[in-house]
Design an enzyme around this catalytic site. Structure first.
Site, mmCIF file in Angstrom:
data_model
loop_
_atom_site.group_PDB
_atom_site.id
_atom_site.type_symbol
_atom_site.label_atom_id
_atom_site.label_comp_id
_atom_site.label_asym_id
_atom_site.label_seq_id
_atom_site.Cartn_x
_atom_site.Cartn_y
_atom_site.Cartn_z
ATOM 1 N N CYS A 1 0.811 -1.215 0.000
ATOM 2 C CA CYS A 1 0.000 0.000 0.000
ATOM 3 C C CYS A 1 0.850 1.273 0.000
ATOM 4 O O CYS A 1 0.318 2.359 -0.184
ATOM 5 C CB CYS A 1 -0.929 0.015 1.213
ATOM 6 S SG CYS A 1 -0.021 -0.015 2.770
ATOM 7 N N CYS B 1 -2.445 -3.844 8.527
ATOM 8 C CA CYS B 1 -1.925 -2.561 9.021
ATOM 9 C C CYS B 1 -1.232 -2.731 10.377
ATOM 10 O O CYS B 1 -0.310 -1.988 10.709
ATOM 11 C CB CYS B 1 -3.045 -1.539 9.176
ATOM 12 S SG CYS B 1 -4.093 -1.361 7.730
HETATM 13 FE FE1 FES Z 1 -1.318 0.352 4.358
HETATM 14 FE FE2 FES Z 1 -3.056 0.247 6.329
HETATM 15 S S1 FES Z 1 -3.493 0.269 4.211
HETATM 16 S S2 FES Z 1 -0.917 0.108 6.441
#
Ligand code: FES
Length: 345
Positions: free
Chosen positions: A61, A130
């Site tokens: 991400c 996360c």
């Molecule tokens: Fe990347 Fe939460 S979406 S750490």
């Protein structure tokens, strides 16, 4: 539509997110505790003087965090962080900081993402990853501290021995010199590596090796040291007892072992294993303390209130063992150590 904007007070660049809070609550079912940590993250900031530092990210991400820790007497006394990432990254890193502060290092390093999720009262499945950011940040910062601390202690230790007349680092380099001067010594086994200093000396010469030790704790430090010196790709560490190795017969061109034999009550089992895993034209190099080296080590440890147990093996017996086993043996006296080189062919 309710928009929610949150800016990190002291660190504006690290996080800003705009979203519909109602949709957020409806779709993601975050606990009150999670939302509290998200809206009021604890221990945000950075330490200008830190004992350990980490910057870790989630490549999937692009989110990342930076972590700084302060350590006193093996306890984490402070943990500061900055987050560039989602609400999950903020809340879980905030919780990681609360769980870490006040913990012993050895306990803090055992914290898992499950601990974070449980303390937050759960988080949605799609945000579970996360929680790894805070934990990875904590573990990496602890590892950074341990590497620095271990390096400092090692430097102090070798300096004490050097002043007393025993240059361990030089002996180690000489042993490696001897091994790499042998023809075909490309495939090397290092037995009883401890914190990996002999393996590092081998890897610094551009050679690869497999290093074994029975202690998981010693290997943990050995791996950290190898990463620190960017030599980890050259060394494969394995937890294994030198008295019963898992390698097939004749697996190595050179089998090397430094300052380990004197710890053993039955060295002949290790010697037999060394012989077994060494190629038919390979060499075995064993280095250990001579009388002068033993005296210096005993004096240094006594001054520190410790004992150095020497089990009474001398190198004449080890030499005899290799002669009886049919190898050609050379015994060299160094200032504080014996070097014994046994050739099978
Ligand atoms: Fe990347 Fe939460 S979406 S750490």
């Amino acid at each position: 539509m309710i928009s929610y904007i949150w800016l990190q007070k002291s660190t504006p660049f690290y996080y800003s997110e705009i979203f519909d809070m109602q949709t957020f609550r409806n779709n993601f079912f975050f606990s009150e505790k999670f939302l509290d940590h998200f809206c009021n993250p604890r221990n945000v900031g950075e330490l200008s003087v830190a004992d350990g530092y980490a910057r870790v990210g989630d490549p999937s991400c692009g989110d990342f965090i930076e972590v700084w820790i302060k350590v006193r007497d093996d306890f984490i006394i402070d943990y500061k962080y900055k987050v560039f990432g989602c609400g999950g990254a903020i809340a879980t890193t905030s919780m990681a900081s609360e769980l870490a502060i006040g913990k012993r290092l050895k306990d803090a390093i055992k914290l898992t993402d499950d601990d974070i999720i449980r303390e937050l009262g759960g988080i949605p499945e799609n945000k579970a990853h996360c929680s790894l950011l805070g934990i990875n940040g904590l573990r990496t910062a602890i590892a950074d501290y341990l590497i620095r601390d271990n390096h400092r202690k090692y430097q102090e230790r070798i300096e004490i021995y050097r002043r007393a007349g025993y240059d361990i680092a030089k002996h180690r380099e000489q042993l490696v010199d001897f091994v790499i001067d042998q023809p075909n010594a490309a495939n090397i086994l290092d037995i009883g590596t401890g914190k990996g200093h002999l393996a590092l000396a081998i890897a610094r010469r551009g050679l690869n090796c497999i290093s074994i030790d029975p202690s998981a704790e010693e290997l943990y430090y050995a791996r950290l040291n190898a990463i620190h010196y960017q030599l980890d790709e050259r060394i494969e560490f394995k937890q294994m007892d030198g008295r019963q190795m898992e390698f097939p017969d004749q697996s190595f061109d050179a089998v090397i072992c430094a300052d380990m034999i004197h710890h053993l009550s039955q060295p002949d089992t290790v010697l037999a294993e060394m012989l077994r895993v060494c190629n038919s034209n390979g060499i075995i190099a064993v280095a250990d303390l001579n009388a002068k080296g033993q005296k210096i080590v005993a004096q240094v440890l006594k001054a520190e209130g410790k004992n150095h147990s020497i089990l009474g093996w001398d190198f004449k017996q080890i030499q005899q063992w290799f002669v009886v086993a049919g190898t050609k043996v050379q015994l060299q006296q160094k200032p504080c150590e014996y070097f014994l080189i046994a050739k099978k062919a």
